[in-house]
Design an enzyme around this catalytic site. Structure first.
Site, PDB file in Angstrom:
ATOM      1  N   CYS A   1       0.399  -1.321   0.136  1.00 49.58           N
ATOM      2  CA  CYS A   1      -0.130  -0.255   0.135  1.00 49.58           C
ATOM      3  C   CYS A   1       0.723   0.915   0.211  1.00 49.58           C
ATOM      4  CB  CYS A   1      -1.351   0.065   0.946  1.00 49.58           C
ATOM      5  SG  CYS A   1      -2.604  -1.069   1.155  1.00 49.58           S
TER       6      CYS A   1
ATOM      7  N   HIS B   1      -2.537   8.077   6.423  1.00 55.75           N
ATOM      8  CA  HIS B   1      -2.547   6.415   5.739  1.00 55.75           C
ATOM      9  C   HIS B   1      -4.016   6.374   6.317  1.00 55.75           C
ATOM     10  CE1 HIS B   1      -1.483   3.295   3.190  1.00 55.75           C
ATOM     11  NE2 HIS B   1      -1.589   2.182   4.458  1.00 55.75           N
TER      12      HIS B   1
ATOM     13  N   HIS C   1     -10.381   2.426   0.386  1.00 56.02           N
ATOM     14  CA  HIS C   1      -8.253   2.634  -0.178  1.00 56.02           C
ATOM     15  C   HIS C   1      -8.404   1.288  -1.169  1.00 56.02           C
ATOM     16  CE1 HIS C   1      -4.755   1.432   1.284  1.00 56.02           C
ATOM     17  NE2 HIS C   1      -5.230   0.631   2.512  1.00 56.02           N
TER      18      HIS C   1
END
Length: 364
Positions: free
Chosen positions: A128, A262, A296
């Site tokens: 990620c 994040h 996400h």
């Protein structure tokens, strides 16, 4: 660093252009989760279409016309063409040419083909953290003199049975809404998306008389080397990446005006990130995350954060940490769009395997 961002290409499941996505984000609308699968948005695109869309948008936005010959490409993905591969296994209809076009390294190669680039072509994979890592690497290529123009970012179309099964086993998919840093957070909503930005040396951008969105002031990359999925209990890796980025930018923590975190909305990641922020910044910096609004996008998430932060700098506005109704941490979580003087934004991405990537953006 003498590197600026002069063009943005952005696609998410909830907006097909940078401005559409920005407007959705600033309105503070929570992403709807399609239970029980933990998906965000009713639409997705094959990854090759996300690549083509974001590349074309970025070129147009930067007022560039292909071919760009000696430019570079650093575009990556966490899952690549996995979704297509799973479909082919269930419904075999695969030619040799089609298969060759979906090997992992062809994400960046497809960008190079669209733009006519014959310079350096890199295809990073850092879970990620991929999108942010790719933009950091693109900036370093320019700073080191390998080229003066780079297309960089991350793309992802990871909605597939295997990806969903894996995240379901980890217990990180939200059942109703994504809510980063909220007391009732359950996890994230999986989404497709991508962002590619045009990086140029300041001298090249000046020669073209274009107005940059932002300057990349500093980058920080590190690894925890501790666990395949959990954030580090020692916190040294993430803190090291932030400290490296600040040092390269010549800034102290108090000079950061906003952190685009994040902020996945999982119990452990949010708690770990909140600790890192409190350790270095205390309560004196605004904190936001786009994943409550846009979901996400895994390897594309960091690149999307950079694109949105560029728009934030231009508008001098901080979008909200959508979904966070009751903050669980003693931080300045932005709950409604906020006008503010923005000189520097810190963008953070953390990935499985302990990958940490941080970029400091400066108002040009």
């Amino acid at each position: 660093m003498n590197v600026v961002i002069t063009g943005i290409g952005l696609w998410t499941a909830l907006g097909d252009t940078a401005i559409a996505t920005w407007q959705r984000y600033c309105q503070g609308k929570t992403a709807l989760i399609a239970t029980p699968d933990g998906l965000v948005g009713a639409t997705t695109l094959p990854i090759e279409k996300i690549i083509a869309t974001t590349t074309t948008q970025a070129l147009n936005d930067a007022k560039l016309t292909p071919p760009l010959d000696s430019a570079g490409v650093v575009v990556g993905s966490s899952r690549g063409f996995q979704a297509q591969w799973e479909t082919w296994l269930r419904q075999p209809s695969l030619s040799r040419e089609t298969w060759l076009q979906t090997l992992p390294a062809t994400v960046s190669q497809q960008v190079a083909q669209i733009v006519g680039i014959q310079g350096i072509v890199l295809n990073p994979t850092a879970a990620c953290a991929t999108g942010l890592w790719a933009i950091a690497q693109g900036a370093l290529l320019i700073e080191q003199g390998y080229c003066d123009l780079v297309l960089a970012g991350g793309v992802e179309s990871a909605v597939s049975p295997l990806t969903l099964a894996g995240f379901r086993q980890l217990g990180v998919l939200a059942q109703a809404r994504a809510a980063p840093f909220d007391r009732q957070r359950q996890g994230f909503g999986l989404a497709a998306g991508g962002a590619i930005v045009v990086l140029e040396s300041e001298a090249r951008a000046r020669s073209r008389a274009v107005t940059p969105y932002a300057r990349i002031a500093g980058v920080g990359l590190s690894a925890d080397a501790e666990h395949m999925a959990a954030p580090s209990v020692h916190q040294t890796g993430a803190l090291l990446a932030i400290q490296k980025a600040l040092a390269q930018a010549g800034l102290t923590p108090h000079q950061i005006d906003c952190i685009h975190s994040h902020g996945t909305g999982t119990r452990r990641n949010d708690a770990a990130e909140a600790t890192w922020i409190q350790t270095l910044f205390g309560q004196g910096v605004a904190v936001t995350s786009h994943k409550g609004a846009l979901g996400h996008t895994l390897g594309a998430a960091g690149a999307i954060a950079i694109a949105l932060s560029c728009l934030s700098l231009r508008a001098q506005e901080i979008p909200p940490c959508v979904g966070c109704e009751t903050p669980d941490f003693d931080l300045d979580i932005v709950q409604h769009s906020r006008t503010a003087p923005l000189g520097h934004i810190l963008c953070c991405s953390y990935g499985f395997g302990g990958q940490n990537a941080v970029i400091v953006l400066a108002h040009p």
